[in-house]
Design a protein around this motif. Structure first.
Motif, PDB file in Angstrom:
ATOM      1  N   THR A  79      -3.829   1.270  -2.158  1.00  0.00           N
ATOM      2  CA  THR A  79      -3.674  -0.159  -0.899  1.00  0.00           C
ATOM      3  C   THR A  79      -4.140  -0.989  -1.672  1.00  0.00           C
ATOM      4  O   THR A  79      -4.706  -1.729  -2.686  1.00  0.00           O
ATOM      5  CB  THR A  79      -5.432   0.651   0.117  1.00  0.00           C
TER       6      THR A  79
ATOM      7  N   ASN B 224      -2.213  14.664  -2.431  1.00  0.00           N
ATOM      8  CA  ASN B 224      -1.736  12.796  -2.790  1.00  0.00           C
ATOM      9  C   ASN B 224      -2.932  11.859  -2.990  1.00  0.00           C
ATOM     10  O   ASN B 224      -3.926  12.457  -3.060  1.00  0.00           O
ATOM     11  CB  ASN B 224      -1.538  12.787  -0.901  1.00  0.00           C
ATOM     12  N   VAL B 225      -2.542  10.373  -2.745  1.00  0.00           N
ATOM     13  CA  VAL B 225      -3.710   9.651  -3.613  1.00  0.00           C
ATOM     14  C   VAL B 225      -3.169   8.488  -2.912  1.00  0.00           C
ATOM     15  O   VAL B 225      -1.621   7.826  -2.963  1.00  0.00           O
ATOM     16  CB  VAL B 225      -4.009   9.428  -5.183  1.00  0.00           C
ATOM     17  N   ARG B 226      -3.658   7.340  -2.282  1.00  0.00           N
ATOM     18  CA  ARG B 226      -3.390   6.572  -1.577  1.00  0.00           C
ATOM     19  C   ARG B 226      -3.681   5.024  -2.065  1.00  0.00           C
ATOM     20  O   ARG B 226      -5.321   4.936  -2.075  1.00  0.00           O
ATOM     21  CB  ARG B 226      -3.731   6.175   0.118  1.00  0.00           C
TER      22      ARG B 226
ATOM     23  N   SER C 152       0.469  -0.776  -0.411  1.00  0.00           N
ATOM     24  CA  SER C 152      -0.256   0.254  -0.093  1.00  0.00           C
ATOM     25  C   SER C 152       0.495   0.772   0.137  1.00  0.00           C
ATOM     26  O   SER C 152       1.551   1.254   0.836  1.00  0.00           O
ATOM     27  CB  SER C 152      -0.987   0.138   1.160  1.00  0.00           C
ATOM     28  N   THR C 153       0.812   1.831  -1.079  1.00  0.00           N
ATOM     29  CA  THR C 153       1.614   2.921  -0.637  1.00  0.00           C
ATOM     30  C   THR C 153       0.800   4.516  -0.962  1.00  0.00           C
ATOM     31  O   THR C 153       0.015   4.673  -1.969  1.00  0.00           O
ATOM     32  CB  THR C 153       2.326   3.248  -2.243  1.00  0.00           C
ATOM     33  N   ASN C 154       1.384   5.657  -0.569  1.00  0.00           N
ATOM     34  CA  ASN C 154       0.758   7.027  -0.447  1.00  0.00           C
ATOM     35  C   ASN C 154       1.727   7.246  -1.886  1.00  0.00           C
ATOM     36  O   ASN C 154       3.024   7.510  -1.791  1.00  0.00           O
ATOM     37  CB  ASN C 154       0.579   7.782   0.743  1.00  0.00           C
ATOM     38  N   PHE C 155       0.611   8.270  -3.217  1.00  0.00           N
ATOM     39  CA  PHE C 155       1.652   8.201  -4.120  1.00  0.00           C
ATOM     40  C   PHE C 155       1.589  10.031  -3.814  1.00  0.00           C
ATOM     41  O   PHE C 155       0.495  11.123  -3.664  1.00  0.00           O
ATOM     42  CB  PHE C 155       1.033   8.258  -5.405  1.00  0.00           C
ATOM     43  N   HIS C 156       2.577  10.425  -3.834  1.00  0.00           N
ATOM     44  CA  HIS C 156       2.402  11.843  -3.560  1.00  0.00           C
ATOM     45  C   HIS C 156       2.754  13.350  -4.583  1.00  0.00           C
ATOM     46  O   HIS C 156       3.921  13.192  -4.565  1.00  0.00           O
ATOM     47  CB  HIS C 156       3.806  12.242  -2.039  1.00  0.00           C
TER      48      HIS C 156
END
Lengths: 268, 477
Positions: A129, A125-127, A108-112
């Motif tokens: 999952t 941001n978009v996360r 799971s990644t937070n794209f910044h």
């Protein structure tokens, strides 16, 4: 245009509702005018206060589709920016002002996203999952799957978290127990993924039924010391074994002392 | 308490004893009443307290000051000579003799003093031979036994040896499958008939059961046996640590505690269905269940909030409510089986665990012991006494042993029943109030525990099991 409004600086939200509403409308009106004025309105007529109109703050929208994937599937990132001179996404690098990218994250990644323009910097941001299937076998040390791997090995655990020993028919922590509790609490606070079972034990003298209560009290005394030192109570499970599970069975004080204890183990 | 007990009881000890013995001497038929044991124990209490303090070992008969009924038990007559009849007759004779000998109300005539031969019918018995010296029996039990037509047929009689005109007290016939077990059960039933007639109307206990914990390797499961130690068989197969079995008043269910992932929790086994039934004991530890005499409620100790208190739930584990609220641990409740309105329990609220009683709603808490280490109370069926285990000199390095004691609830006077025989624990009254089962480990080690019985005055002690048996609980009927 509506999406641009949602990326106004956050300080606006902290103002009272009415003020925020007025200000948002005002700013929208201003920026709206700034786009139209190229053909209709002389910017000079608006006076010196509209200097922001010449260098508007950048805006950015950032989305992912789908927002949740299974491990191994891919996801499409989609972003739109305005008034930005440089756009970058962490982990991907510099990207175009508008674009899409297909990614396949393993966790799971937070794209910044950071969009920088003459008018300032805006982030979005978009996360994503990633659903990781629980491994049916015991996880190996090299992977970080599931919750059990986070606890580390028993050996390391017991180096840092020592059992506490009690006086005869007592469940009051002794000074050495306080020391053990402080050390154990420090380790547990530093390793928040560890959950522990605190077993309460008694020597084999006395009543089997009463010793269940004594063991419960011993384990709870140790738990209280940990909780007071900052360990969440939900991480500590208390089980009283009374005199049922003896560490040793000799009839002497050395052995009895070994049995009068609150014993830590990992709650796997 | 001990010292005041000693001082206060001494002044009127003699008077109390005299009045009791006089009463019994003047009215020998008092033997027929169940109060005899109570009177005898009360007398023993008042007499023995000072002497127990002096560390004397005093063993008195259950009917001290009142004389037991002298009974002759003739060997039953085999009406056939086949091997099966002979074998079953031997089992029957041994069982009947043991039942009557351990009943606590009889003085059994030695076989060597009785007339030779086995009278099988009323026509064959010569009563004067039993009534006269040296047998001097008041009653004679006799009869016949045979395996005929695939059935075990037993005829049993009880005659008054001194009433030559109308001697018959009892005549019974039993017709069962021929087996070792059924010959034993027939003997138990006949013995209970005799005890009911001669024992003041109190039913015998020959058909009662004892549940207990048996250790096998590292595991402890619940077992059951007949009251005399025969027919030992396993009930639960959980393969973990089970403890505190308590059989329901109607013999239908078995409550106990068992060690699982979340510690000891209560479990319920249906002896009728032969399987476990749901018993929601709530979260946290649960232990030491106790049945109310109505069978509708169960008291137990539980620690849902981290401290052991006494709780009461209905017999299905619902509607749980807390009765005590003291830190230090409250465990081992036992109802007053006579009324159901009171319970005894063990609490560590003042330090070492002591014996307390209270009303079943938690009111009127009263401390019964104020020293040593008390555990495992069992309230007598007549409501008058509490048996418990007590180590009066408990402490690090203190000499002393854990023994079985009986305390009269009304007066807090106690007598010590076991002496220097090892670590004794878990007394449990028989339903007739004449016997106590308990666990005794001669060297204090848990794995050497055996289950014993004794009369309620501490006499006639005998082991029922081999090593590895613990926590006996006598059925209610």
């Amino acid at each position: 245009m509506t999406s641009a409004r949602s990326f106004q600086p956050q300080t606006i939200r902290t103002i009272s509702v009415q003020a925020a509403l007025l200000l948002t409308i005002a700013l929208a009106t201003v920026t709206g005018c700034s786009h139209k004025n190229k053909t209709q309105i002389n910017p000079a007529s608006l006076g010196p206060t509209v200097s922001t109109a010449t260098t508007p703050a950048p805006t950015a929208t950032f989305s992912a589709d789908p927002l949740a994937i299974d491990l191994g599937q891919s996801v499409v990132l989609n972003w739109r920016t305005t008034d930005a001179t440089a756009v970058s996404i962490d982990g991907i690098g510099k990207v175009n002002a508008n674009g899409t990218q297909t990614v396949s994250p393993s966790t799971s990644t937070n794209f910044h996203l950071v969009a920088t323009g003459d008018g300032g910097t805006v982030e979005a941001n978009v996360r994503v999952t990633v659903r990781i299937p629980v491994a049916p076998t015991v996880p190996t040390d090299t992977t970080n799957q599931g919750s059990t791997a986070d606890m580390g090995s028993d050996a390391v655990f017991h180096q840092n978290v020592a059992d506490m020993f009690f006086d005869y028919d007592s469940y009051t922590l002794r000074p050495d127990g306080e020391t053990s509790a402080a050390k154990a609490a420090a380790y547990l606070v530093a390793h928040p993924d560890i959950r522990v079972v605190l077993g309460g034990y008694c020597d084999d003298r006395g009543s089997a039924e009463y010793n269940l209560a004594l063991g419960e009290n011993r384990a709870n005394a140790a738990k209280t010391a940990l909780v007071n030192a900052g360990v969440a109570a939900s991480r500590v499970r208390v089980v009283s074994y009374g005199k049922e599970k003896q560490f040793c069975t000799d009839e002497d004080e050395a052995c009895w002392q070994q049995n009068r204890r609150a014993q830590f183990s990992l709650d796997r | 308490m001990a010292s005041t007990n000693k001082d206060s009881s001494h002044a009127f000890t003699i008077e109390t004893m005299d009045s009791n013995t006089r009463t019994l001497r003047q009215h020998p038929r008092l033997l027929r009443y169940p109060v005899v044991l109570a009177l005898a124990l009360a007398a023993a209490l008042t007499v023995l307290v000072p002497r127990a303090e002096a560390q004397d070992n005093i063993f008195t008969g259950t009917n001290s000051g009142a004389g037991s009924i002298r009974i002759a038990v003739a060997d039953f007559k085999p009406l056939a000579a086949d091997a099966q009849t002979i074998a079953l007759r031997q089992t029957f004779d041994a069982t009947l003799y043991a039942d009557l000998a351990s009943a606590g109300i009889f003085d059994i005539v030695s076989k060597s003093l009785m007339p030779s031969g086995s009278p099988g019918t009323p026509a064959e018995i010569q009563l004067p031979g039993y009534a006269n010296a040296p047998a001097s029996a008041s009653f004679v039990a006799f009869g016949s036994l045979t395996v005929a037509g695939g059935r075990l047929v037993t005829n049993g009689f009880l005659f008054d040896a001194k009433n030559l005109q109308y001697p018959q007290v009892l005549a019974k016939q039993y017709n069962e499958e021929p087996s070792e077990d059924s010959s034993r059960q027939v003997a138990h039933r006949f013995a209970d008939e005799i005890i009911l007639r001669l024992g003041g109307g109190t039913p015998g206990i020959s058909q009662t059961k004892i549940v207990y914990v048996k250790k096998a390797g590292a595991d402890k499961d619940i077992w059951m046996m007949d009251y005399d130690g025969a027919n030992q068989h396993q009930i639960t197969h959980l393969g973990t640590s089970a403890m505190s079995p308590r059989i329901s008043p109607d013999n239908s269910r078995l409550a106990f505690a068992s060690l699982g992932k979340y510690g000891f929790q209560l479990k319920m086994y249906s002896l009728l269905l032969g399987r476990y039934v749901n018993f929601p004991g709530g979260s946290g530890s649960g232990a030491s269940p106790a049945w109310a005499p109505s069978g509708n409620e169960i008291a137990y100790s539980a620690a849902p909030n981290g401290a052991f208190d006494i709780w009461i739930a209905d017999s299905n584990g619902n509607l749980a409510r807390r009765i005590t609220s003291f830190r230090g641990g409250n465990v081992s409740p036992t109802y007053n089986p006579k009324t159901g309105d009171q319970m005894a329990f063990i609490s560590g609220r003042t330090g070492l665990p002591q014996l307390y009683i209270m009303n079943s709603d938690g009111s009127s808490v009263q401390q019964m012991t104020d020293g040593g280490y008390a555990s495992s109370p069992s309230w007598s069926p007549n409501g008058q006494f509490v048996a418990f285990a007590w180590d009066r000199k408990y402490g690090p390095g203190a000499p002393g042993g854990q023994d079985i004691y009986v305390m009269e609830v009304a007066t807090k006077k106690w007598i010590q029943l076991t002496h220097d025989s090892g670590r004794c624990d878990f007394p449990s009254w028989s339903p007739d109030g004449r016997h106590i089962a308990y666990a005794d480990s001669s060297d204090g080690r848990a794995e050497h525990n055996r289950i014993w019985t004794m009369l309620a005055d501490g006499s006639q002690r005998r082991p029922l099991t081999g090593p590895g048996a613990d926590m006996p609980n006598w059925s209610w009927k």
